[in-house]
Write a protein that holds these residues in place. Structure first.
Motif, mmCIF file in Angstrom:
data_model
loop_
_atom_site.group_PDB
_atom_site.id
_atom_site.type_symbol
_atom_site.label_atom_id
_atom_site.label_comp_id
_atom_site.label_asym_id
_atom_site.label_seq_id
_atom_site.Cartn_x
_atom_site.Cartn_y
_atom_site.Cartn_z
ATOM 1 N N VAL A 199 0.853 -1.186 0.000
ATOM 2 C CA VAL A 199 0.000 0.000 0.000
ATOM 3 C C VAL A 199 0.889 1.235 0.000
ATOM 4 O O VAL A 199 1.875 1.303 0.730
ATOM 5 C CB VAL A 199 -0.917 0.021 1.247
ATOM 6 N N ARG A 200 0.579 2.175 -0.837
ATOM 7 C CA ARG A 200 1.347 3.411 -0.892
ATOM 8 C C ARG A 200 0.381 4.586 -0.820
ATOM 9 O O ARG A 200 -0.835 4.408 -0.881
ATOM 10 C CB ARG A 200 2.163 3.493 -2.188
ATOM 11 N N ALA A 201 0.915 5.775 -0.711
ATOM 12 C CA ALA A 201 0.084 6.966 -0.668
ATOM 13 C C ALA A 201 -0.122 7.505 -2.080
ATOM 14 O O ALA A 201 0.772 7.457 -2.918
ATOM 15 C CB ALA A 201 0.731 8.043 0.197
ATOM 16 N N ALA A 202 -1.327 7.995 -2.337
ATOM 17 C CA ALA A 202 -1.609 8.568 -3.646
ATOM 18 C C ALA A 202 -0.836 9.863 -3.849
ATOM 19 O O ALA A 202 -0.494 10.236 -4.956
ATOM 20 C CB ALA A 202 -3.106 8.829 -3.782
ATOM 21 N N ALA A 203 -0.563 10.575 -2.772
ATOM 22 C CA ALA A 203 0.211 11.825 -2.850
ATOM 23 C C ALA A 203 1.353 11.758 -1.843
ATOM 24 O O ALA A 203 1.198 11.217 -0.758
ATOM 25 C CB ALA A 203 -0.687 13.015 -2.544
ATOM 26 N N LYS A 204 2.506 12.295 -2.221
ATOM 27 C CA LYS A 204 3.655 12.267 -1.323
ATOM 28 C C LYS A 204 3.450 13.256 -0.176
ATOM 29 O O LYS A 204 3.118 14.409 -0.414
ATOM 30 C CB LYS A 204 4.934 12.606 -2.090
ATOM 31 N N PRO A 205 3.654 12.803 1.059
ATOM 32 C CA PRO A 205 3.458 13.700 2.201
ATOM 33 C C PRO A 205 4.653 14.619 2.402
ATOM 34 O O PRO A 205 5.744 14.377 1.890
ATOM 35 C CB PRO A 205 3.326 12.723 3.371
ATOM 36 N N ILE A 206 4.427 15.678 3.150
ATOM 37 C CA ILE A 206 5.509 16.574 3.558
ATOM 38 C C ILE A 206 5.952 16.147 4.956
ATOM 39 O O ILE A 206 5.132 16.038 5.862
ATOM 40 C CB ILE A 206 5.033 18.034 3.578
ATOM 41 N N ILE A 207 7.237 15.875 5.124
ATOM 42 C CA ILE A 207 7.753 15.397 6.408
ATOM 43 C C ILE A 207 8.498 16.530 7.104
ATOM 44 O O ILE A 207 9.389 17.157 6.527
ATOM 45 C CB ILE A 207 8.680 14.180 6.218
ATOM 46 N N ASP A 208 8.132 16.762 8.330
ATOM 47 C CA ASP A 208 8.730 17.846 9.123
ATOM 48 C C ASP A 208 10.010 17.337 9.789
ATOM 49 O O ASP A 208 10.083 17.162 11.004
ATOM 50 C CB ASP A 208 7.707 18.321 10.163
ATOM 51 N N TYR A 209 11.048 17.103 8.958
ATOM 52 C CA TYR A 209 12.306 16.579 9.491
ATOM 53 C C TYR A 209 12.918 17.523 10.521
ATOM 54 O O TYR A 209 13.429 17.083 11.559
ATOM 55 C CB TYR A 209 13.309 16.355 8.353
ATOM 56 N N ALA A 210 12.882 18.826 10.228
ATOM 57 C CA ALA A 210 13.486 19.795 11.145
ATOM 58 C C ALA A 210 12.799 19.769 12.505
ATOM 59 O O ALA A 210 13.463 19.746 13.552
ATOM 60 C CB ALA A 210 13.413 21.200 10.546
ATOM 61 N N GLY A 211 11.468 19.764 12.511
ATOM 62 C CA GLY A 211 10.738 19.743 13.772
ATOM 63 C C GLY A 211 11.009 18.486 14.572
ATOM 64 O O GLY A 211 11.250 18.538 15.788
ATOM 65 N N ILE A 212 11.004 17.340 13.896
ATOM 66 C CA ILE A 212 11.240 16.064 14.583
ATOM 67 C C ILE A 212 12.656 16.031 15.155
ATOM 68 O O ILE A 212 12.877 15.617 16.304
ATOM 69 C CB ILE A 212 11.000 14.887 13.617
ATOM 70 N N GLY A 213 13.634 16.476 14.349
ATOM 71 C CA GLY A 213 15.021 16.474 14.817
ATOM 72 C C GLY A 213 15.240 17.405 15.997
ATOM 73 O O GLY A 213 15.910 17.052 16.970
ATOM 74 N N LEU A 214 14.666 18.596 15.927
ATOM 75 C CA LEU A 214 14.861 19.576 17.004
ATOM 76 C C LEU A 214 14.231 19.110 18.310
ATOM 77 O O LEU A 214 14.834 19.243 19.389
ATOM 78 C CB LEU A 214 14.283 20.929 16.588
ATOM 79 N N VAL A 215 13.012 18.568 18.248
ATOM 80 C CA VAL A 215 12.376 18.139 19.499
ATOM 81 C C VAL A 215 13.104 16.930 20.080
ATOM 82 O O VAL A 215 13.248 16.806 21.306
ATOM 83 C CB VAL A 215 10.871 17.844 19.287
ATOM 84 N N ALA A 216 13.619 16.041 19.208
ATOM 85 C CA ALA A 216 14.360 14.875 19.712
ATOM 86 C C ALA A 216 15.639 15.314 20.419
ATOM 87 O O ALA A 216 15.948 14.849 21.523
ATOM 88 C CB ALA A 216 14.683 13.931 18.556
ATOM 89 N N LEU A 217 16.386 16.226 19.787
ATOM 90 C CA LEU A 217 17.633 16.701 20.403
ATOM 91 C C LEU A 217 17.360 17.514 21.666
ATOM 92 O O LEU A 217 18.063 17.370 22.676
ATOM 93 C CB LEU A 217 18.414 17.549 19.392
ATOM 94 N N GLY A 218 16.340 18.373 21.622
ATOM 95 C CA GLY A 218 16.019 19.196 22.777
ATOM 96 C C GLY A 218 15.611 18.371 23.983
ATOM 97 O O GLY A 218 16.091 18.589 25.101
ATOM 98 N N VAL A 219 14.736 17.398 23.759
ATOM 99 C CA VAL A 219 14.288 16.541 24.864
ATOM 100 C C VAL A 219 15.447 15.690 25.373
ATOM 101 O O VAL A 219 15.595 15.472 26.581
ATOM 102 C CB VAL A 219 13.099 15.666 24.405
ATOM 103 N N SER A 220 16.288 15.193 24.459
ATOM 104 C CA SER A 220 17.439 14.379 24.882
ATOM 105 C C SER A 220 18.382 15.186 25.767
ATOM 106 O O SER A 220 18.862 14.684 26.796
ATOM 107 C CB SER A 220 18.187 13.853 23.654
ATOM 108 N N CYS A 221 18.657 16.443 25.385
ATOM 109 C CA CYS A 221 19.526 17.292 26.219
ATOM 110 C C CYS A 221 18.911 17.525 27.601
ATOM 111 O O CYS A 221 19.610 17.483 28.620
ATOM 112 C CB CYS A 221 19.767 18.634 25.529
ATOM 113 N N LEU A 222 17.599 17.753 27.613
ATOM 114 C CA LEU A 222 16.929 17.994 28.890
ATOM 115 C C LEU A 222 16.992 16.764 29.787
ATOM 116 O O LEU A 222 17.297 16.860 30.988
ATOM 117 C CB LEU A 222 15.473 18.394 28.627
ATOM 118 N N ILE A 223 16.745 15.593 29.215
ATOM 119 C CA ILE A 223 16.773 14.363 30.015
ATOM 120 C C ILE A 223 18.199 14.038 30.450
ATOM 121 O O ILE A 223 18.422 13.590 31.588
ATOM 122 C CB ILE A 223 16.144 13.200 29.225
#
Length: 677
Positions: A199-223
């Motif tokens: 199963v694939r998507a009929a339209a390619k999605p937009i992925i928020d790589y910057a947002g995901i990366g920033l929240v992962a790094l920010g939370v990791s630093c905090l923890i």
């Protein structure tokens, strides 16, 4: 904001019930492994520390898994749309195998923490794609049942993980907590390759790589700052201050990116909703209390009560029983009354009481009293946990429904990671001085004996008592200082507004699977289809739907005739193979069984034949359009309160309902077995 609709790469006939169950079993294997490994190591932690050392890193065995899982949860849904969910499911399984093998072979605590992170990344992908695959392959009217069952698997395996971990630790080795995943995951990948459709998507999605990366790094630093502070580095050291400053900068950048992103991972506009904000905070607190307490309870039971790893898992069952009982009860009450506000209020208060009672446990506390305290904590967690996702789905704009649902689950996962880390920090900061003081008083006991529960149990009482008291004081300290967090949740819960629940939300409220906040697909169409399935289950209990639809359409067609026209429409639209033989083959029937009904609709002018190919006449197409419109009106009336008054919301819902109505023609006909003999 746009949504990607899933379509098959290679459209095929509807799956039989047997094949559907095989595919569902394959998906369950993925969910089972991912959920189990959240908690399976909790009972093995004392043994792992005794074997590998590194007690200060103990909490990271759970935290690294949860953090990586949260990141993968945010990525996997979009990657599934981009590359196909089957492929992402299999790759996630492969990543999980690699993480499990490295964890089982790890010779040091640092490598084991890294391996747990790899496992967590694979687990996040497995969980999200599991829910999305259900939406892709299960007929609409059966989907709620399967999704509820998958949610129950997630919940039950999450809470029985400690017992299984104890069994492996006592009767094999703690390494088998990880090795056991390998054959199961290999089987799952092989089954997925053979059974799950692409199963694939009929339209390619937009992925928020910057947002995901920033929240992962920010939370990791905090923890990391919370984990290392006061243990490996002083709280005022440049390292700890630097981590906190980096976390603030990264999380600030995350907010800035989300305000400008085309499809943000977490739209900041959601926080304008008091319901979403309150539910996110409460989800964080529930995750904080549940995973944090379940990680350190087995350590308490092994060190203080002297039970085996297996029995430490069994002894936590009162907490599990309380959690399940109030999850089910609150769901039933919300489903019948639509009132939910006082469950989080009561739940957080009971959580605080349970944590306080557990902070009073000691060497002389009886088994039954300890079990009662755990039961109280479980009752509180279950009461607060069940309704939060349902409430959010009830209030956010439909265009943000999937993102909001995933957001609440994301905060719960973050809460679990923070809870484990902060529990670990409180524990590490206490156990070091307390254990040093105890060993000073009992000079004949070596430090390696003091950290091994089995060796500690073998000591004479006069030697073991000061060491056991050190563990008691340290773990009681942890539970006591989490009480203010639960009380903060109690205060926050009073700000949760009470709004009337939609019928679809109430219909799903009494499903225990909803209560565990399974990481869900952010696809808005998937979320709507879940609501449709719930509405149809409720309507089916009242009276058959098909005759009502035909009556509302003012159609002279019988259910069998409507089914026959619907099959031609669907196959012509999806496969281009609208022939009698193809339709019969799709339903595992001889051609002769369905030929009379096609002769009949042909004679009535609804259908024409061009060689073997069947085509709707203009008259037949118009009749089918009336039936589709009636389906759409019925759904719209049941789900009207999903879209509020937003014109964009309304247009999106209209489009989704039009697509869903065509699917329902097939599902309705097949489930009611309206094919004439």
């Amino acid at each position: 904001m746009t949504g990607a609709v899933a379509v098959a790469d290679d459209p095929a006939a509807p799956m039989s019930r047997a094949k559907t169950n095989i595919v569902f079993g394959t998906i369950v294997l993925g969910m089972l492994m991912a959920a189990l490994d959240q908690t399976i190591v909790s009972t093995a932690l004392p043994t792992i520390v005794a074997d590998l050392g590194g007690a200060g890193h103990m909490a990271w065995l759970v935290t690294s898994y949860l953090l990586a899982e949260a990141v993968a949860t945010a990525l996997a849904g979009k990657l599934g749309d981009l590359f196909g969910r089957k492929l992402v499911f299999q790759i996630s399984g492969l990543i999980f195998i690699v993480g499990s093998m490295v964890a089982g072979l790890a010779g040091g605590m640092l490598l084991l923490v890294v391996a747990r992170g790899i496992q967590g990344f694979g687990a996040g992908g497995l969980m999200v794609t599991s829910m999305a695959l259900i939406a892709d392959i299960i007929p609409l009217r059966q989907r709620g049942k399967y999704q509820g069952a998958l949610g129950a698997v997630f919940g039950v395996t999450t809470v029985i993980g400690p017992t299984l971990g104890g069994l492996f630790t006592d009767h094999a080795s703690w390494r088998w907590c990880f090795y056991v995943n390998v054959p199961v995951a290999v089987l799952m990948i092989a089954l997925a390759a053979r059974t799950i459709p692409r199963v694939r998507a009929a339209a390619k999605p937009i992925i928020d790589y910057a947002g995901i990366g920033l929240v992962a790094l920010g939370v990791s630093c905090l923890i990391l700052g919370l984990e290392w502070g006061g243990e490996q580095y002083a709280w005022g050291s440049s390292m700890i201050i630097g981590l906190f400053v980096a976390a603030a900068i990264l999380l600030g950048a995350f907010v800035a990116v989300e305000l400008r992103a085309g499809e943000p991972m977490l739209p900041m506009g959601l926080f304008r909703s008091r319901v979403f904000t309150v539910c996110s905070v409460l989800s964080f607190i529930v995750g904080f209390a549940m995973l944090g307490s379940m990680t350190y309870l087995p350590a308490y039971l092994q060190y203080v009560d002297g039970v085996s790893a297996t029995m430490s898992g069994v002894r936590t069952l009162p907490l599990v029983a309380g959690l399940l009982a109030t999850s089910i009860l609150s769901g039933q009450v919300v489903g019948k009354t639509g009132r939910y506000r006082y469950f989080p209020i009561a739940g957080t208060l009971v959580m605080a009481i349970g944590l306080y009672l557990m902070s009073t446990m000691g060497r002389t506390t009886g088994v039954w009293l300890e079990s009662l305290y755990m039961l109280v904590l479980g009752l509180g967690i279950g009461s607060a946990m069940q309704v939060l996702t349902i409430v959010v789905q009830n209030t956010v704009p439909y265009t943000q429904l999937g993102t909001a649902t995933s957001g609440v689950t994301f905060f719960r996962t973050l809460g679990s990671a923070f809870g484990t880390a902060i529990f670990g920090t409180l524990y590490s900061n206490e156990i070091g001085p307390n254990l040093t003081d105890a060993l000073t008083r009992v000079r004949v006991v070596a430090p390696e004996v003091a950290v091994d529960p089995q060796a500690l149990r073998a000591l004479p009482a006069e030697q073991s008592a000061p060491i056991i008291d050190a563990y008691t004081t340290s773990i009681d300290h942890v539970f006591f200082w989490v009480v203010p967090v639960a009380l903060a949740g109690f205060v926050v819960a009073w700000f949760l507004p009470e709004v009337p629940l939609r019928d679809s939300a109430r219909a799903g409220a009494d499903d225990v699977g909803e209560g565990f906040s399974v990481p869900d697909s952010p696809d808005r169409l998937v979320q709507l289809e879940r609501a449709v399935a719930a509405a149809m289950r409720k309507a089916r209990d009242e009276q058959p739907i098909g005759p009502r639809i035909l009556a509302d359409a003012d159609s002279d067609l019988t259910p069998g005739e409507a089914w026959a026209l619907g099959q031609v429409y669907l196959r012509d639209r999806i496969t281009g193979d609208a022939t009698l033989a193809a339709i019969a083959r799709a339903h595992h029937l001889p051609d002769e069984v369905i030929e009379p009904i096609y002769d009949q609709v042909g004679a009535e002018g609804y259908l024409s034949r061009e060689g073997k190919r069947l085509r709707l006449t203009d008259f037949g197409a118009a009749e089918l359009d009336r039936i589709k419109a009636a389906w759409r009106r019925w759904l719209d009336s049941r789900l009207d309160d999903w879209n509020a008054a937003d014109p964009t919301d309304r247009a999106l819902l209209d489009q989704a309902l039009t697509n869903i109505a065509t699917k329902l023609l097939e599902d309705q006909a097949r489930e009611e077995e309206s094919v004439p003999a």
